[in-house]
Each structure stands twice: as structure tokens, then as C-alpha cells.
Enzyme design. Structure first.
Site, PDB file in Angstrom:
ATOM      1  N   ARG A 147      47.334  -2.745  62.099  1.00  0.00           N
ATOM      2  CA  ARG A 147      47.376  -4.036  62.785  1.00  0.00           C
ATOM      3  C   ARG A 147      48.720  -4.198  63.481  1.00  0.00           C
ATOM      4  O   ARG A 147      49.773  -3.909  62.902  1.00  0.00           O
ATOM      5  CB  ARG A 147      47.154  -5.191  61.802  1.00  0.00           C
ATOM      6  CG  ARG A 147      45.781  -5.161  61.145  1.00  0.00           C
ATOM      7  CD  ARG A 147      45.561  -6.326  60.213  1.00  0.00           C
ATOM      8  NE  ARG A 147      44.318  -6.173  59.479  1.00  0.00           N
ATOM      9  CZ  ARG A 147      43.905  -6.968  58.497  1.00  0.00           C
ATOM     10  NH1 ARG A 147      44.665  -7.998  58.137  1.00  0.00           N
ATOM     11  NH2 ARG A 147      42.769  -6.753  57.880  1.00  0.00           N
TER      12      ARG A 147
ATOM     13  N   ARG B 245      53.812  -7.238  55.098  1.00  0.00           N
ATOM     14  CA  ARG B 245      53.134  -7.311  56.395  1.00  0.00           C
ATOM     15  C   ARG B 245      53.500  -6.062  57.196  1.00  0.00           C
ATOM     16  O   ARG B 245      54.478  -6.040  57.930  1.00  0.00           O
ATOM     17  CB  ARG B 245      53.536  -8.593  57.130  1.00  0.00           C
ATOM     18  CG  ARG B 245      52.561  -9.003  58.216  1.00  0.00           C
ATOM     19  CD  ARG B 245      52.977 -10.330  58.829  1.00  0.00           C
ATOM     20  NE  ARG B 245      52.899 -11.434  57.889  1.00  0.00           N
ATOM     21  CZ  ARG B 245      51.791 -12.135  57.651  1.00  0.00           C
ATOM     22  NH1 ARG B 245      50.681 -11.824  58.271  1.00  0.00           N
ATOM     23  NH2 ARG B 245      51.807 -13.130  56.782  1.00  0.00           N
TER      24      ARG B 245
ATOM     25  N   GLU C 182      48.431 -13.935  49.252  1.00  0.00           N
ATOM     26  CA  GLU C 182      47.066 -13.435  49.383  1.00  0.00           C
ATOM     27  C   GLU C 182      47.009 -11.933  49.103  1.00  0.00           C
ATOM     28  O   GLU C 182      47.806 -11.156  49.618  1.00  0.00           O
ATOM     29  CB  GLU C 182      46.555 -13.690  50.805  1.00  0.00           C
ATOM     30  CG  GLU C 182      45.158 -13.139  51.063  1.00  0.00           C
ATOM     31  CD  GLU C 182      44.902 -12.853  52.529  1.00  0.00           C
ATOM     32  OE1 GLU C 182      44.151 -11.899  52.813  1.00  0.00           O
ATOM     33  OE2 GLU C 182      45.476 -13.561  53.389  1.00  0.00           O
TER      34      GLU C 182
ATOM     35  N   SER D  26      40.737 -11.448  50.572  1.00  0.00           N
ATOM     36  CA  SER D  26      40.066 -12.513  51.317  1.00  0.00           C
ATOM     37  C   SER D  26      38.596 -12.135  51.396  1.00  0.00           C
ATOM     38  O   SER D  26      38.250 -11.073  51.918  1.00  0.00           O
ATOM     39  CB  SER D  26      40.675 -12.641  52.717  1.00  0.00           C
ATOM     40  OG  SER D  26      40.243 -13.807  53.360  1.00  0.00           O
TER      41      SER D  26
ATOM     42  N   ARG E   5      49.612  -4.515  48.626  1.00  0.00           N
ATOM     43  CA  ARG E   5      50.006  -5.764  47.973  1.00  0.00           C
ATOM     44  C   ARG E   5      49.813  -5.685  46.465  1.00  0.00           C
ATOM     45  O   ARG E   5      50.534  -6.339  45.708  1.00  0.00           O
ATOM     46  CB  ARG E   5      49.250  -6.934  48.587  1.00  0.00           C
ATOM     47  CG  ARG E   5      49.663  -7.185  50.032  1.00  0.00           C
ATOM     48  CD  ARG E   5      49.253  -8.538  50.557  1.00  0.00           C
ATOM     49  NE  ARG E   5      49.843  -8.766  51.879  1.00  0.00           N
ATOM     50  CZ  ARG E   5      49.885  -9.947  52.487  1.00  0.00           C
ATOM     51  NH1 ARG E   5      49.370 -11.012  51.895  1.00  0.00           N
ATOM     52  NH2 ARG E   5      50.437 -10.067  53.677  1.00  0.00           N
TER      53      ARG E   5
END
Length: 426
Positions: free
Chosen positions: A262, A277, A349, A352, A391
Site C-alpha cells: 500500500r 504503517r 487495529e 478489520s 501488527r
């Protein structure tokens, strides 16, 4: 993608849904585009009918020996034929316009989704486990990793750029252990079929799961026009594209561990330190394909499967339902699982889990045939992280850290670590 027929029948419902997402009302503009397409279609059909009728009359006139009438009719047919290409082009343009407009309209939230503007309006559903207590000030994962000499952001920046990391030794193995543990759990106990999909996909594949056209700027594109996947949701969900499945095979449940890519174009300045991130990260993705009647129950099951990962790792977390303003473009309802990170003193998070209804299925033309229905119906699709591996590594490091900077390996991971119980500096 939404059904234009539903929009015509429920314009106020669409506009309420869009406003709840922080978007402008669009029903009037969409219906106007559809009206234009319908009128051109009607005009074109009338023109074709007139041409066909005149062509038949030519034959009758010739059979009757009326050459003058036959010639006049032939001239009329020729004129009608000349008009057809322009009308057909106008129809293609009208169909493209309504298709492009619909492709940029987000999904309609389920009625029970809380209305809100951003993450501050999300609703906590439950907390599970307890926060660890330390007799010292806990450090963040990057402080631990760099002190161990096993996490290197500087060398990654030299060879690739920012938002990348090089893991070495026991931390590299710990990340691999986490992925293997998750896959074994989901395939061995939760009934998911492991898939190893391509990491590059075509335009129509990204369109099918709604990364395109709206989010092109968040993606990496290859020199030959393909896309690096931002999540395994993309290839896994598209495995049923342009198919009519037998209802007996549903639900389909698939799991994959892949690298994801990403650009994080909208995250400038956020989480610049550490692994939270990254442009490249590993994730175990869970995808389900179901019937409309079972999709909401499947979402609860999906969340439970992701939660089980954290339970077995002994990590404290909470589950929240996202409000309308914080949901993803293609989701009808989303549950986030947020793991506790003591180094940051906050929840972040880690999974999801979304139900998309038939939103993606319409874009992919993915349907199923049931015994009770004469016509094929669109499937419902769901996706969720089961969980984000990078994560999870962060969470394990911060929750299992020791005062001397070492990290205790959770019991669930020790079989994957060759029995290693503690990671310490050499």
C-alpha cells in the site's frame, strides 16, 4: 456496486446512507444518468423497429411490382441505417457514464450500523483479557527491536526507502511463526481452505473488490499495468468472479498469507516510526462467500475466528463496530479488533472484518443458483484479517517484553520457534 433499480426505488434511502457516510446526496444525478440511458435505449429500439418494418415493406412492394414504393422504402431504410451508428455510440457513452458514476458510490450501511463522522463515534462491543502490568515503563516495539539488533529501519531505508523494515534472526522467525500459527489455526480448526494467490492482479480484479477506480492513488502499479495487491482479499474474492456457483458449495471459506502493498498516500506523517504503517506488510486474510441469508451470521463467525488468534496468544483486545463515517468504501458493516499495545498505551487495529453484501458480487458478476430460485442470485462476500502479521508481531513484542529488553515467546508460538522461549540480544 449498487443496483440502479434499487436506487430508483429508494432514492431517499440512498441519500440518507451517503449523508451518514459524510458523502453528498447522489440519487438525483444517478437517476438522471439512468433516464438518459433509458431514453437513448428506447430511441434506438424504435429506430431499429422502424428499419426492420421498412425492410419488410420493401419485399412486399417488390412482390407487388410497385418499384417506385420499393425504391422509396429502400431509401428510407438507408437513412435509418445511417442514424444507427451515432445512436449506438450515444448508448455506449450513456452506459459508460452511469457505470462510472455507480462505481464511485459506496455501499449502503446496514440499518444497525451506528451513525457517526469518524473513529471517535465507533462503538465498543466488548473487551477480552486483561492488560499486562509491568514494574517498569514498557517500551515500543521499535525500541525493543533495535536494541535487540534484530529490527533495522535504517538499512531498509537505504535499500528501499521509508516505511520498510529488515527483520533478522529470531524476530524474522517470530514473524514467520505467527503466520504459520494463524494458518494452521484457521485451516485446521476453523474450516478455511488455504490458498496461495498471485500478488499481482489486473484492473478488473481490483475493480471487483472496489479498490478501483476510487482508490488508485493508494496502490502500487507495475510497469506492465498490473497492480500489487493491497490485501489478499482482492485475489481471493475474485476467485468466484464471472461464475454461477451451486448453493451446495456455499459458504466458501478461504485463507491466505501474503505480502501486501500500500502506498499509504493518505497517511503522510502518521505512524512514521516503527512497523505500524508500512508500504509492505504480511497479513493472513480470511474471505467468505455466502448466501444473503447467512452473510450476517458469517460475519460474527469471521470475527470469532480472528479473535481466537489473539486469545491463544494471550493478548488483551477490544472489538468495536465502526460508525458510518469510518467504514470502508465497500463495507455494509465492519467490526474492528483492536489489540492493546502497552508501549503506546493505546489500542490499535489488528483486524478489520467486513460484510459487503452483494456490493462486490455485482462488480464481479459472481452469482449462485439455489433450488428455490429460477434465476441466479448474487452471492454475498466477506473479508477480514485473521490477523495482520506485522501488527501481531508488534503486539507480542510489546506485551511480552521484559525489563532487560528481552521478549518472552508466547507458548502458542514455541512449537514454531523450535522451542525457543525467550528472544534476547546476542
Amino acid at each position: 456496486m449498487l443496483d440502479i433499480r434499487w436506487i430508483r426505488e429508494n432514492p431517499e434511502a440512498l441519500d440518507r446512507a451517503l449523508l451518514s457516510r459524510g458523502e453528498a446526496a447522489q440519487s438525483a444525478a444517478l437517476i438522471a444518468l439512468d433516464d438518459r440511458r433509458r431514453k437513448i435505449t428506447s430511441d434506438l429500439q424504435l429506430l431499429q423497429e422502424q428499419r426492420n418494418a421498412a425492410s419488410k415493406e420493401v419485399g412486399k412492394a417488390k412482390a407487388a411490382g410497385d418499384e417506385a414504393r420499393a425504391a422509396a422504402l429502400m431509401a428510407e431504410v438507408a437513412l435509418l441505417k445511417e442514424r444507427l451508428p451515432a445512436d449506438e455510440a450515444a448508448l455506449r457513452e450513456a452506459e459508460t457514464a452511469i457505470g462510472d458514476a455507480l462505481a464511485r458510490v459506496p455501499n449502503v450501511p446496514l440499518a444497525e450500523v451506528p451513525v457517526g463522522r469518524d473513529e471517535s463515534d465507533n462503538v465498543e462491543l466488548r473487551k477480552v483479557g486483561t492488560k499486562p502490568s509491568f514494574g517498569f515503563v514498557p517500551r515500543q516495539h521499535f525500541e525493543l527491536g533495535e536494541a535487540l539488533g534484530l529490527m533495522d529501519f535504517d538499512i531498509a531505508a537505504k535499500i528501499t526507502g521509508t516505511r520498510f523494515v529488515v527483520l533478522r534472526g529470531a524476530l524474522a522467525r517470530l514473524e514467520r511463526a505467527l503466520a504459520q500459527f494463524m494458518l494452521d489455526l484457521h485451516t485446521g480448526e476453523h474450516g478455511y481452505t488455504e490458498v496461495n494467490p498471485p500478488l499481482m492482479v489486473r484492473d478488473e480484479t481490483m475493480f471487483g473488490t472496489a479498490q478501483l477506480p476510487k482508490f488508485a492513488d493508494d496502490q502500487f502499479r507495475t510497469m506492465d499495468g498490473r497492480w500489487l495487491i493491497p490485501t489478499a482479499e482482492v485475489p481471493l474474492t475474485n476467485l468466484v468472479r464471472e461464475q454461477i456457483l451451486d448453493e451446495a458449495v456455499l459458504p466458501l471459506r478461504m485463507a491466505a498469507f501474503t505480502q501486501c502493498f500500500r502506498l499509504e498516500a493518505g497517511a503522510a506523517g502518521r505512524d512514521t516510526r516503527g512497523m505500524l504503517r508500512q508500504h509492505q506488510f504480511g497479513k493472513v486474510e480470511l474471505v467468505s462467500v455466502t448466501t444473503p441469508e447467512t452473510s450476517q451470521a458469517e460475519q460474527e463467525r469471521l470475527v470469532g475466528c480472528a479473535e481466537e488468534v489473539l486469545k491463544r496468544l494471550g493478548l488483551h483486545y477490544r472489538v468495536v463496530v465502526l460508525c458510518t463515517g469510518d467504514m470502508g468504501f465497500g463495507a455494509a458493516r465492519t467490526y474492528d479488533i483492536e489489540v492493546w499495545l502497552p508501549g503506546q498505551d493505546t489500542y490499535r487495529e489488528i483486524s478489520s472484518c467486513s460484510v459487503c453484501g452483494d456490493f462486490q458480487a455485482r462488480r464481479m458478476s459472481a452469482r449462485y443458483r439455489s433450488a428455490e430460485s429460477k434465476s441466479p442470485r448474487y452471492v454475498h462476500t466477506l473479508n477480514g484479517s485473521g490477523v495482520a502479521v506485522g501488527r501481531a508481531l508488534i503486539a507480542v513484542m510489546e506485551n511480552y517484553q521484559n525489563e532487560d529488553g528481552s521478549v518472552t515467546v508466547p507458548e502458542a508460538l514455541r512449537p514454531y520457534m523450535g522451542g525457543v522461549e525467550r528472544i534476547a540480544a546476542a
